[in-house]
Scaffold this motif. Sequence first.
Motif, PDB file in Angstrom:
ATOM      1  N   ARG A  20       8.199  -4.063   8.557  1.00 17.79           N
ATOM      2  CA  ARG A  20       6.997  -3.442   7.971  1.00 17.79           C
ATOM      3  C   ARG A  20       7.310  -2.751   6.646  1.00 17.79           C
ATOM      4  NH1 ARG A  20       3.833   0.079  12.373  1.00 17.79           N
ATOM      5  NH2 ARG A  20       2.820   0.779  10.426  1.00 17.79           N
ATOM      6  N   ALA A  24       5.866  -5.342   4.198  1.00 18.65           N
ATOM      7  CA  ALA A  24       4.511  -4.850   3.892  1.00 18.65           C
ATOM      8  C   ALA A  24       4.523  -3.591   3.040  1.00 18.65           C
ATOM      9  CB  ALA A  24       3.745  -4.599   5.189  1.00 18.65           C
ATOM     10  N   ASP A  26       5.319  -0.610   3.935  1.00 16.93           N
ATOM     11  CA  ASP A  26       4.841   0.548   4.696  1.00 16.93           C
ATOM     12  C   ASP A  26       6.017   1.465   5.011  1.00 16.93           C
ATOM     13  OD1 ASP A  26       3.595   2.376   6.274  1.00 16.93           O
ATOM     14  OD2 ASP A  26       3.060   0.992   7.890  1.00 16.93           O
TER      15      ASP A  26
END
Length: 409
Positions: A20, A24, A26
Amino acid sequence: MLNALWLGFFIAAAIAGFARWLGAGDATVFAAMVESLFAMAKLAVEVMVLLFGTLTLWLGFLRIAEAAGLVSALARWLGPLFKRLMPEVPEGHPALGLITLNFAANALGLDNAATPIGLKAMRELQALNPSPVSASNAQILFLVLNASSLTLLPVSIFMYRAQQGAADPTLVFLPILLATSASTLVGLLTVAVAQRLRLWDPVVLAYLLPLALGLGAFMALLASLSAAALASLSSLMGNLVLFGLILLFLVLGAIRKVGVYERFIEGAKEGFDVAKNLLPYLVAMLCAIGVLRASGALDLVLDGIRWAVAQTGWDTRFVDALPTALVKPFSGSAARAMLIETMQSHGVDSFPALAAATIQGSTETTFYVLAVYFGAVGIQRARHAVTCALLAELAGVVAAIAVSYWFFG
């Protein structure tokens, strides 16, 4: 196995967290994972406070029942049945009383209290075993019936639901009763086939046929009720049976001139000792599962299962209850933590939480039971025990999901 399972939760969480972050962008995922550690540790302590009270209470009442002769009377009543199902166990052998007491603790949902009693029963059966390294037929039948988790009064499930704020903690009483009956029936039938037990023996039929007919008639009655009436009946019966058992133990103890208060204190002390040993396991599993959820790994797995189920056209609401079912054969503490986490994530009275509670109450830690019970007496060859226990486990999960849709769908 438990070591690998626990370590695997953290490794999967780490992989998902880095994915993640790097994939992404994040960066908050690690803060969420660390926060979940502290939140779950706090939750474990909150759950333990009520668990102390529950185990202390019920082991106290169970000790009164034992002192009043209820357990020994039940053992005598079941003696003719056990004589047919366990022909190698002599009539009146101590193992029969311990097996009965173990079933009584399991029936009350006191799985942690049932384990030490079950280990004593397994040792008594081992004394009769002509081949010490290979499980005897009696040991296999006892283990499979134990692993089928016949739970007539799941007080621990009621306790978890009460702790999470359920409006009616006993709402799952009837669904668990039906699902656990299915798992026990499948366990008994598979062992009977493997051991060529004569279930059509008149004595065995005299015990099992009325139970089967009664359960069938009861299910026919339930089928005629609306969803609201089912929920109301489940609540009423759960509370009525719960308080009725307490009265039975106390009244019978008084009639037999048992010092009910003293006996209760003896059992309560044992319950306190059992409960305090559970906190480290609960903290360990809740924290691992909290990190797994916060990293997104658990959601990723469930989304994959949900997609596969959706392709078949089936309803997917039960998927969120599957974590409890998937880890239950390996670890009771992990399944307990999964159940509590499901209640926290979806709401204690949501369909996934109700289905997970039903699964938790109608299945058992199959591999844990096999390892502990057989390991305690040095059994190396389990023979057909694993196959029969896993079939009973599968029957319990399928039945739990089915009755959850029936009652709560």
